[in-house]
Motif scaffolding. Structure first.
Motif, PDB file in Angstrom:
ATOM      1  N   PRO A  46      85.387  58.756  13.830  1.00 55.84           N
ATOM      2  CA  PRO A  46      85.199  59.024  15.584  1.00 55.84           C
ATOM      3  C   PRO A  46      86.507  59.531  15.701  1.00 55.84           C
ATOM      4  CG  PRO A  46      84.007  57.076  14.873  1.00 55.84           C
ATOM      5  CD  PRO A  46      84.725  57.357  13.814  1.00 55.84           C
ATOM      6  N   SER A  47      87.686  59.071  15.351  1.00 54.13           N
ATOM      7  CA  SER A  47      89.229  59.290  16.007  1.00 54.13           C
ATOM      8  C   SER A  47      89.353  60.779  15.801  1.00 54.13           C
ATOM      9  CB  SER A  47      90.064  58.262  15.724  1.00 54.13           C
ATOM     10  OG  SER A  47      90.251  58.409  14.239  1.00 54.13           O
ATOM     11  N   ASP A  48      88.729  61.301  14.569  1.00 54.92           N
ATOM     12  CA  ASP A  48      88.984  62.904  14.186  1.00 54.92           C
ATOM     13  C   ASP A  48      88.265  63.646  14.967  1.00 54.92           C
ATOM     14  OD1 ASP A  48      90.631  62.023  11.881  1.00 54.92           O
ATOM     15  OD2 ASP A  48      88.751  61.415  10.898  1.00 54.92           O
ATOM     16  N   LEU A  49      87.402  63.276  15.759  1.00 53.12           N
ATOM     17  CA  LEU A  49      86.348  64.130  16.524  1.00 53.12           C
ATOM     18  C   LEU A  49      86.718  63.977  18.225  1.00 53.12           C
ATOM     19  CD1 LEU A  49      83.020  63.250  14.801  1.00 53.12           C
ATOM     20  CD2 LEU A  49      84.441  65.525  14.365  1.00 53.12           C
ATOM     21  N   PRO A  50      86.382  65.020  18.747  1.00 47.42           N
ATOM     22  CA  PRO A  50      86.526  65.102  20.265  1.00 47.42           C
ATOM     23  C   PRO A  50      85.507  64.077  20.785  1.00 47.42           C
ATOM     24  CG  PRO A  50      86.174  67.465  19.600  1.00 47.42           C
ATOM     25  CD  PRO A  50      85.979  66.473  18.414  1.00 47.42           C
ATOM     26  N   ASP A  51      85.388  63.503  22.004  1.00 48.74           N
ATOM     27  CA  ASP A  51      84.793  62.630  22.505  1.00 48.74           C
ATOM     28  C   ASP A  51      83.270  63.093  22.636  1.00 48.74           C
ATOM     29  OD1 ASP A  51      86.728  60.863  23.366  1.00 48.74           O
ATOM     30  OD2 ASP A  51      86.922  61.394  25.460  1.00 48.74           O
ATOM     31  N   GLY A  52      82.561  62.288  21.845  1.00 47.72           N
ATOM     32  CA  GLY A  52      80.937  62.463  21.844  1.00 47.72           C
ATOM     33  C   GLY A  52      80.686  63.241  20.756  1.00 47.72           C
ATOM     34  N   GLY A  53      81.414  63.616  19.932  1.00 44.23           N
ATOM     35  CA  GLY A  53      81.465  64.392  18.807  1.00 44.23           C
ATOM     36  C   GLY A  53      80.857  63.427  17.488  1.00 44.23           C
ATOM     37  N   LYS A  54      80.055  64.042  16.690  1.00 40.01           N
ATOM     38  CA  LYS A  54      79.319  63.191  15.568  1.00 40.01           C
ATOM     39  C   LYS A  54      79.778  64.033  14.401  1.00 40.01           C
ATOM     40  CE  LYS A  54      76.599  60.720  18.416  1.00 40.01           C
ATOM     41  NZ  LYS A  54      76.942  59.454  18.835  1.00 40.01           N
ATOM     42  N   PHE A  55      79.498  63.190  13.293  1.00 38.19           N
ATOM     43  CA  PHE A  55      79.681  63.390  11.968  1.00 38.19           C
ATOM     44  C   PHE A  55      78.424  63.326  11.201  1.00 38.19           C
ATOM     45  CE2 PHE A  55      80.779  62.664   7.371  1.00 38.19           C
ATOM     46  CZ  PHE A  55      81.436  63.935   7.121  1.00 38.19           C
ATOM     47  N   VAL A  56      78.056  64.252  10.265  1.00 35.82           N
ATOM     48  CA  VAL A  56      76.890  63.886   9.319  1.00 35.82           C
ATOM     49  C   VAL A  56      77.364  64.444   7.864  1.00 35.82           C
ATOM     50  CG1 VAL A  56      74.450  64.497   8.834  1.00 35.82           C
ATOM     51  CG2 VAL A  56      75.190  64.447  11.193  1.00 35.82           C
ATOM     52  N   PRO A  57      77.193  63.437   7.077  1.00 36.87           N
ATOM     53  CA  PRO A  57      77.740  63.793   5.568  1.00 36.87           C
ATOM     54  C   PRO A  57      76.589  64.555   5.041  1.00 36.87           C
ATOM     55  CG  PRO A  57      77.081  61.705   5.665  1.00 36.87           C
ATOM     56  CD  PRO A  57      77.023  62.065   7.117  1.00 36.87           C
ATOM     57  N   LYS A  58      77.142  65.689   4.278  1.00 35.73           N
ATOM     58  CA  LYS A  58      76.104  66.479   3.311  1.00 35.73           C
ATOM     59  C   LYS A  58      75.995  65.489   1.836  1.00 35.73           C
ATOM     60  CE  LYS A  58      77.787  70.907   4.667  1.00 35.73           C
ATOM     61  NZ  LYS A  58      78.410  72.167   4.070  1.00 35.73           N
ATOM     62  N   PRO A  59      74.475  65.648   1.602  1.00 39.37           N
ATOM     63  CA  PRO A  59      73.470  66.550   2.001  1.00 39.37           C
ATOM     64  C   PRO A  59      72.874  65.765   3.078  1.00 39.37           C
ATOM     65  CG  PRO A  59      73.064  65.427   0.025  1.00 39.37           C
ATOM     66  CD  PRO A  59      74.425  65.066   0.037  1.00 39.37           C
ATOM     67  N   TYR A  60      72.362  66.229   3.979  1.00 40.68           N
ATOM     68  CA  TYR A  60      71.714  65.676   5.267  1.00 40.68           C
ATOM     69  C   TYR A  60      70.159  66.180   4.970  1.00 40.68           C
ATOM     70  CZ  TYR A  60      73.170  70.419   6.822  1.00 40.68           C
ATOM     71  OH  TYR A  60      73.757  71.412   6.872  1.00 40.68           O
ATOM     72  N   THR A  61      69.172  65.396   5.835  1.00 44.54           N
ATOM     73  CA  THR A  61      67.835  65.694   5.745  1.00 44.54           C
ATOM     74  C   THR A  61      67.574  66.252   7.192  1.00 44.54           C
ATOM     75  OG1 THR A  61      67.151  63.590   6.663  1.00 44.54           O
ATOM     76  CG2 THR A  61      67.310  63.747   4.474  1.00 44.54           C
ATOM     77  N   SER A  62      66.239  67.046   7.100  1.00 44.20           N
ATOM     78  CA  SER A  62      65.769  67.633   8.158  1.00 44.20           C
ATOM     79  C   SER A  62      65.386  66.363   9.418  1.00 44.20           C
ATOM     80  CB  SER A  62      64.396  68.132   7.963  1.00 44.20           C
ATOM     81  OG  SER A  62      64.560  69.501   7.499  1.00 44.20           O
ATOM     82  N   ALA A  63      65.010  65.442   8.979  1.00 45.01           N
ATOM     83  CA  ALA A  63      64.767  64.213   9.778  1.00 45.01           C
ATOM     84  C   ALA A  63      66.143  63.979  10.436  1.00 45.01           C
ATOM     85  CB  ALA A  63      64.038  63.392   9.171  1.00 45.01           C
ATOM     86  N   GLN A  64      67.194  63.672   9.771  1.00 40.15           N
ATOM     87  CA  GLN A  64      68.409  63.249  10.341  1.00 40.15           C
ATOM     88  C   GLN A  64      68.765  64.331  11.359  1.00 40.15           C
ATOM     89  OE1 GLN A  64      70.803  63.302   6.502  1.00 40.15           O
ATOM     90  NE2 GLN A  64      71.645  61.544   7.377  1.00 40.15           N
TER      91      GLN A  64
END
Length: 123
Positions: free
Chosen positions: A95-113
């Motif tokens: 979270p400290s690497d991203l702007p406020d409210g930003g999210k990170f999703v690791p690959k591979p991700y699913t459609s549902a995610q």
């Protein structure tokens, strides 16, 4: 006159064409209008022309004058209402690497995610 969509608009920034197509398909299937960019520079150009982008979904390792994290910070600074989701299969982001409210999703991700995350961030 900039085009305005009735569905929330998501800008996908991914330099790998197959991965970009896959992300676009997932996001469209979740009910969003999708724009595509192959680099941060292309993404900035789109954002300068469009007033309806609600979220950017960007890979971290992209070519051009900035990577996905720099793009996220630039977008947050210039267009604060735009939500930011970053993704990578190679690096992990806190979270400290991203702007406020930003999210990170690791690959591979699913459609549902992706569908769940976008709904959470845009509704």
């Amino acid at each position: 006159m900039a085009k305005v969509s009735r569905r929330p608009v998501v800008l996908v920034v991914e330099d790998e064409p197959l991965l970009r197509m896959n992300a676009v398909d997932m996001i469209q299937a979740a009910g969003y209008e999708v724009l595509e960019a192959g680099s941060a520079d292309e993404a900035i150009t789109i954002l300068e022309k469009r007033t309806d982008v609600r979220l950017i979904f960007t890979d971290i390792q992209i070519p051009g004058s900035m990577d996905g994290l720099k793009l996220a910070r630039a977008v947050h600074g210039r267009w604060p209402p735009i939500k930011i989701v970053t993704t990578s299969g190679r690096v992990s982001v806190g979270p400290s690497d991203l702007p406020d409210g930003g999210k990170f999703v690791p690959k591979p991700y699913t459609s549902a995610q992706i569908s769940r995350l976008l709904q959470e961030m845009l509704m």
